[in-house]
Enzyme design. Structure first.
Site, PDB file in Angstrom:
ATOM      1  N   PHE A  30       0.810  -1.224   0.000  1.00 12.73           N
ATOM      2  CA  PHE A  30       0.000   0.000   0.000  1.00 12.73           C
ATOM      3  C   PHE A  30       0.846   1.279   0.000  1.00 12.73           C
ATOM      4  O   PHE A  30       0.299   2.382   0.008  1.00 12.73           O
ATOM      5  CB  PHE A  30      -0.970   0.014   1.195  1.00 12.73           C
TER       6      PHE A  30
ATOM      7  N   THR B 281      -7.171   1.394  12.400  1.00 11.78           N
ATOM      8  CA  THR B 281      -6.693   1.820  11.073  1.00 11.78           C
ATOM      9  C   THR B 281      -7.761   1.579  10.004  1.00 11.78           C
ATOM     10  O   THR B 281      -7.986   2.424   9.134  1.00 11.78           O
ATOM     11  CB  THR B 281      -5.403   1.041  10.700  1.00 11.78           C
TER      12      THR B 281
ATOM     13  N   ASN C  74      -8.454   7.108   5.567  1.00 10.41           N
ATOM     14  CA  ASN C  74      -9.000   6.939   6.920  1.00 10.41           C
ATOM     15  C   ASN C  74      -8.963   8.208   7.785  1.00 10.41           C
ATOM     16  O   ASN C  74      -8.917   8.132   9.015  1.00 10.41           O
ATOM     17  CB  ASN C  74      -8.362   5.728   7.616  1.00 10.41           C
TER      18      ASN C  74
ATOM     19  N   HIS D  41      -4.253  10.693  10.997  1.00 12.56           N
ATOM     20  CA  HIS D  41      -3.086   9.936  11.452  1.00 12.56           C
ATOM     21  C   HIS D  41      -2.904  10.181  12.942  1.00 12.56           C
ATOM     22  O   HIS D  41      -3.191  11.271  13.434  1.00 12.56           O
ATOM     23  CB  HIS D  41      -1.834  10.422  10.706  1.00 12.56           C
TER      24      HIS D  41
HETATM   25  P1  GDP Z   1      -2.069   3.898  11.519  1.00  9.07           P
HETATM   26  O1  GDP Z   1      -0.965   4.110  12.517  1.00  9.07           O
HETATM   27  O2  GDP Z   1      -3.338   3.370  12.147  1.00  9.07           O
HETATM   28  O3  GDP Z   1      -2.334   5.091  10.643  1.00  9.07           O
HETATM   29  O4  GDP Z   1      -1.581   2.733  10.553  1.00  9.07           O
HETATM   30  P2  GDP Z   1      -0.133   2.428   9.933  1.00  9.07           P
HETATM   31  O5  GDP Z   1       0.914   3.348  10.470  1.00  9.07           O
HETATM   32  O6  GDP Z   1       0.105   0.953  10.047  1.00  9.07           O
HETATM   33  O7  GDP Z   1      -0.332   2.730   8.385  1.00  9.07           O
HETATM   34  C1  GDP Z   1      -0.272   4.051   7.893  1.00  9.07           C
HETATM   35  C2  GDP Z   1      -1.429   4.265   6.959  1.00  9.07           C
HETATM   36  O8  GDP Z   1      -1.278   3.397   5.836  1.00  9.07           O
HETATM   37  C3  GDP Z   1      -2.811   3.903   7.546  1.00  9.07           C
HETATM   38  O9  GDP Z   1      -3.392   4.952   8.241  1.00  9.07           O
HETATM   39  C4  GDP Z   1      -3.595   3.519   6.304  1.00  9.07           C
HETATM   40  O10 GDP Z   1      -4.137   4.673   5.663  1.00  9.07           O
HETATM   41  C5  GDP Z   1      -2.547   2.919   5.403  1.00  9.07           C
HETATM   42  N1  GDP Z   1      -2.560   1.464   5.519  1.00  9.07           N
HETATM   43  C6  GDP Z   1      -2.038   0.691   6.506  1.00  9.07           C
HETATM   44  N2  GDP Z   1      -2.236  -0.618   6.255  1.00  9.07           N
HETATM   45  C7  GDP Z   1      -2.889  -0.659   5.062  1.00  9.07           C
HETATM   46  C8  GDP Z   1      -3.379  -1.728   4.254  1.00  9.07           C
HETATM   47  O11 GDP Z   1      -3.240  -2.914   4.589  1.00  9.07           O
HETATM   48  N3  GDP Z   1      -4.014  -1.376   3.093  1.00  9.07           N
HETATM   49  C9  GDP Z   1      -4.184  -0.070   2.712  1.00  9.07           C
HETATM   50  N4  GDP Z   1      -4.816   0.188   1.553  1.00  9.07           N
HETATM   51  N5  GDP Z   1      -3.742   0.945   3.446  1.00  9.07           N
HETATM   52  C10 GDP Z   1      -3.098   0.667   4.611  1.00  9.07           C
END
Ligand code: GDP
Length: 139
Positions: free
Chosen positions: A59, A93, A114, A117
């Protein structure tokens, strides 16, 4: 001991849909104080650097294109137990899994879009805050 600061961004989709006001209201109502704030627009290179922890993930390209697709609001927030409490306020997330009443449940469209952040650790809160703000920008 947990820190008292976290870092947030209101993502391009939420800015575009005029959700800055309601999201900031929820943040203030939950007891967070705004220590620094800026309305800005990441370019692709900056988005790639900010999310470099996700390099190589499927992603990453979509995420960094989206995060550089329009303006964002970046802010440092202050409250006791800030990182954990803010993660609770924004929800999971994946908005389909986010609890009722959370920011992502209310304003997110999808996993990629989403709405907000929130830092996932005190260490990352410092790194992410330093990415956007110098000392003199913090009050
Ligand atoms: P957060 O800390 O909850 O924002 O999640 P992360 O730091 O793991 O990931 C950063 C951002 O990447 C997330 O807010 C999502 O928008 C995106 N993201 C994370 N995992 C996925 C995934 O499996 N698929 C997609 N399409 N986007 C993802």
């Amino acid at each position: 001991m947990s820190g008292n600061q976290t870092f947030t961004m209101i993502k391009p989709i939420a800015v575009k849909k005029n959700h800055i006001g309601p999201i900031l209201h929820m943040i203030n109502e939950a007891g967070f104080r705004i220590k620094a704030m800026k309305f800005t627009h990441l370019n692709k290179q900056q988005a790639m650097e900010f999310y470099s922890v996700h390099v190589g993930k499927p992603f990453y390209e979509e995420l960094t294109t989206f995060m550089s697709s329009g303006p964002i609001v970046a802010a440092i927030l202050e409250k006791e137990n800030a990182v954990e409490d803010f993660r609770k306020l924004i929800g999971a997330t994946d908005p389909a899994k986010a609890a009722e009443g959370t920011i992502r449940k209310l304003f997110a469209e999808s996993m990629s879009h989403n709405a907000v952040h929130g830092s996932d650790s005190d260490e990352n809160a410092i790194i992410e805050s330093d990415f956007f703000f110098s000392k003199i920008d913090r009050y």
